[in-house]
Design a protein around this motif. Structure first.
Motif, PDB file in Angstrom:
ATOM      1  N   LYS A  44      27.618   9.517  -0.832  1.00 30.95           N
ATOM      2  CA  LYS A  44      28.475   9.123  -1.945  1.00 30.95           C
ATOM      3  C   LYS A  44      28.255   7.643  -2.237  1.00 30.95           C
ATOM      4  O   LYS A  44      28.346   6.799  -1.332  1.00 30.95           O
ATOM      5  CB  LYS A  44      29.946   9.381  -1.615  1.00 30.95           C
ATOM      6  N   VAL A  45      27.941   7.328  -3.493  1.00 25.43           N
ATOM      7  CA  VAL A  45      27.684   5.947  -3.906  1.00 25.43           C
ATOM      8  C   VAL A  45      28.860   5.480  -4.748  1.00 25.43           C
ATOM      9  O   VAL A  45      29.051   5.935  -5.887  1.00 25.43           O
ATOM     10  CB  VAL A  45      26.366   5.846  -4.707  1.00 25.43           C
ATOM     11  N   ASN A  46      29.663   4.555  -4.197  1.00 28.89           N
ATOM     12  CA  ASN A  46      30.849   4.050  -4.887  1.00 28.89           C
ATOM     13  C   ASN A  46      30.706   2.596  -5.312  1.00 28.89           C
ATOM     14  O   ASN A  46      31.699   1.965  -5.686  1.00 28.89           O
ATOM     15  CB  ASN A  46      32.080   4.190  -3.986  1.00 28.89           C
ATOM     16  N   SER A  47      29.491   2.052  -5.225  1.00 30.40           N
ATOM     17  CA  SER A  47      29.292   0.650  -5.601  1.00 30.40           C
ATOM     18  C   SER A  47      28.003   0.518  -6.404  1.00 30.40           C
ATOM     19  O   SER A  47      27.169   1.428  -6.432  1.00 30.40           O
ATOM     20  CB  SER A  47      29.243  -0.237  -4.353  1.00 30.40           C
ATOM     21  N   LEU A  53      17.602   3.571  -7.148  1.00 29.18           N
ATOM     22  CA  LEU A  53      18.250   4.335  -6.083  1.00 29.18           C
ATOM     23  C   LEU A  53      17.470   5.630  -5.875  1.00 29.18           C
ATOM     24  O   LEU A  53      17.274   6.408  -6.813  1.00 29.18           O
ATOM     25  CB  LEU A  53      19.699   4.665  -6.443  1.00 29.18           C
ATOM     26  N   VAL A  54      17.004   5.845  -4.642  1.00 33.44           N
ATOM     27  CA  VAL A  54      16.299   7.071  -4.274  1.00 33.44           C
ATOM     28  C   VAL A  54      17.102   7.735  -3.163  1.00 33.44           C
ATOM     29  O   VAL A  54      17.306   7.156  -2.097  1.00 33.44           O
ATOM     30  CB  VAL A  54      14.864   6.775  -3.782  1.00 33.44           C
ATOM     31  N   ASN A  59      24.666  17.159  -0.500  1.00 34.23           N
ATOM     32  CA  ASN A  59      25.640  16.865  -1.548  1.00 34.23           C
ATOM     33  C   ASN A  59      25.562  15.392  -1.903  1.00 34.23           C
ATOM     34  O   ASN A  59      25.751  14.530  -1.041  1.00 34.23           O
ATOM     35  CB  ASN A  59      27.053  17.224  -1.087  1.00 34.23           C
ATOM     36  N   LEU A  60      25.288  15.104  -3.167  1.00 33.19           N
ATOM     37  CA  LEU A  60      25.090  13.731  -3.626  1.00 33.19           C
ATOM     38  C   LEU A  60      26.076  13.425  -4.745  1.00 33.19           C
ATOM     39  O   LEU A  60      26.211  14.200  -5.697  1.00 33.19           O
ATOM     40  CB  LEU A  60      23.663  13.539  -4.141  1.00 33.19           C
ATOM     41  N   VAL A  61      26.763  12.272  -4.631  1.00 38.14           N
ATOM     42  CA  VAL A  61      27.723  11.863  -5.659  1.00 38.14           C
ATOM     43  C   VAL A  61      27.447  10.416  -6.028  1.00 38.14           C
ATOM     44  O   VAL A  61      27.453   9.531  -5.155  1.00 38.14           O
ATOM     45  CB  VAL A  61      29.180  12.009  -5.163  1.00 38.14           C
ATOM     46  N   ILE A  62      27.210  10.162  -7.308  1.00 41.12           N
ATOM     47  CA  ILE A  62      26.963   8.799  -7.803  1.00 41.12           C
ATOM     48  C   ILE A  62      28.146   8.409  -8.677  1.00 41.12           C
ATOM     49  O   ILE A  62      28.312   8.913  -9.793  1.00 41.12           O
ATOM     50  CB  ILE A  62      25.653   8.724  -8.627  1.00 41.12           C
ATOM     51  N   ASN A  63      28.984   7.492  -8.189  1.00 41.46           N
ATOM     52  CA  ASN A  63      30.201   7.121  -8.911  1.00 41.46           C
ATOM     53  C   ASN A  63      30.139   5.755  -9.560  1.00 41.46           C
ATOM     54  O   ASN A  63      31.076   5.378 -10.275  1.00 41.46           O
ATOM     55  CB  ASN A  63      31.409   7.158  -7.959  1.00 41.46           C
ATOM     56  N   LEU A  77      24.335  17.654  -7.022  1.00 38.79           N
ATOM     57  CA  LEU A  77      24.392  16.257  -7.443  1.00 38.79           C
ATOM     58  C   LEU A  77      25.401  16.085  -8.565  1.00 38.79           C
ATOM     59  O   LEU A  77      25.412  16.861  -9.533  1.00 38.79           O
ATOM     60  CB  LEU A  77      23.007  15.795  -7.916  1.00 38.79           C
ATOM     61  N   TYR A  78      26.270  15.053  -8.434  1.00 44.81           N
ATOM     62  CA  TYR A  78      27.192  14.658  -9.501  1.00 44.81           C
ATOM     63  C   TYR A  78      26.858  13.218  -9.885  1.00 44.81           C
ATOM     64  O   TYR A  78      26.867  12.324  -9.035  1.00 44.81           O
ATOM     65  CB  TYR A  78      28.641  14.737  -9.025  1.00 44.81           C
TER      66      TYR A  78
END
Length: 375
Positions: A44-47, A53-54, A59-63, A77-78
């Motif tokens: 999960k990427v929150n920043s 980005l690779v 389960n992948l989440v890009i916020n 992926l979201y």
């Protein structure tokens, strides 16, 4: 050239990554000031990421925002954050709910662009179920099985699908060529000062994009495919190396049993999924099983490649290390992909390979045993 350079960079970076074993759950809560590479089961990427980005994982989440390219491979992926450059995605299921400033290339079992999604560059989409509710400002090329369009297309577009439906909000502001198995369709108010052309030849192109080709018909897509395959093999090998090692023990004596159990998996699971959807309380289970099953089909040849390398290592008692096995599996995966691209025969090869692979894994992972009947 940028893609090739990025591929080489990722390969080198992943070598150092392998030494630190960055697997499992990963949460990114601090700003990344450079290109960032991660692999793990859940990411999960929150920043903000200031560079590319690779990522690869289940389960992948890009916020948050990515100020470079986004390259992702995995199960689900979201994308909820702004992407400042290109996005290249190879996943089982992807939901895009944000703006992509440049091109989007996506391969997936299910592809959804929500009403908040906006692609300012070109869109190339290869999928099973495709749902476009957002806006595409560049040229669009969409190939899939079930395609639903309820968004805005501002440049020329090609759409090829077995089933093609238009929603009430669909708008085409430039020429559209299309094909679907039912023939011509009525675009009604979807055309804005333009025209739609039914093109029979697009049906031939669509048939080339089967589950066996996975869009590997051009050199640029091959580069993207190799990158995606490497990332997926890396994460699978990192998480399940012991499973692969154990699954090949005794495989030589259980080829037919593995094949039979694998056939049950390939054709039995879809029946169970349908049954789950028919039972109201089983819908959540059906959705989860569908995601897992699509992932297993989409990346089955990569799993098979790892299994084959481990089988050869076991049979010949080779002392290959983690990276030797990973790169050999990538080479085997490319060879398998070439074989499965053969017309008609490729489908048969895929069924055999996937059946043996998942049958062998089932025998070991679930400890499936046939108990002899005592007389």
């Amino acid at each position: 050239m940028k893609t090739i350079t990025l591929l080489l960079t990722v390969l080198c970076t992943m070598f150092s990554f392998g030494q630190t074993e960055k697997t499992g759950d990963i949460l990114i809560n601090t700003t990344q000031t450079d290109d960032t590479y991660w692999a793990g089961e859940n990411i999960k990427v929150n920043s903000v990421v200031q560079g590319d980005l690779v990522v690869a994982g289940g389960n992948l989440v890009i916020n948050d925002s990515i100020n470079g390219d986004l390259i992702a491979a995995g199960g689900e992926l979201y994308v909820n954050g702004y992407i400042a450059d290109d996005a290249r995605l190879a996943v089982g299921r992807v939901t895009i709910n944000s703006e992509i400033e440049d091109d989007l290339i996506v391969f997936g079992g299910e592809v959804i662009l929500t009403e908040n999604a906006k692609v300012n560059g070109n869109l190339k989409c290869f999928g099973g179920n495709v749902e476009i509710n957002g806006e595409v400002n560049g040229k669009a090329e969409i190939k899939g099985t079930d395609i639903s369009i309820n968004g805005i297309f501002n440049e020329t577009s090609k759409i090829m699908g077995e089933d093609f439906t238009l929603g009430p909000n669909a708008k085409f502001h430039s020429k559209v060529e299309y094909w679907n198995s039912d023939g011509e369709i009525d675009f009604k108010e979807a055309l804005v000062n333009t025209e739609a052309t039914f093109n029979e030849t697009l049906g031939d192109e669509n048939s080339e994009l089967s589950a066996t080709t996975f869009g590997t018909k051009s050199p640029s897509l091959w580069v993207f495919y190799i990158l995606s395959a490497f990332l997926v093999i890396l994460i699978l090998h990192s998480l399940f190396r012991n499973t692969f090692s154990e699954a090949v023990e005794g495989l030589e004596k259980n080829w037919f049993k593995s094949f039979g159990i694998g056939l049950i998996y390939l054709f039995g699971i879809p029946l169970l999924i349908i049954l789950a959807f028919l039972i109201v309380i089983g819908i959540p289970i059906g959705l989860f099983a569908t995601g897992i099953f699509l992932f297993s089909l989409l990346f089955g040849h990569l799993i098979a490649a790892l299994l084959l390398v481990y089988y050869y290592k076991h049979k010949k008692t080779r002392k290959w290390n983690f990276w030797g096995i990973t790169f050999l599996a990538l080479c085997v995966a490319i060879i398998l992909r070439l074989f499965t691209m053969l017309p008609y025969v490729g489908i048969l090869i895929s069924v055999v390979i996937l059946s043996i692979t998942y049958g062998a894994l089932t025998l070991k992972v679930i400890n499936f045993k046939i108990v002899p009947v005592k007389k």
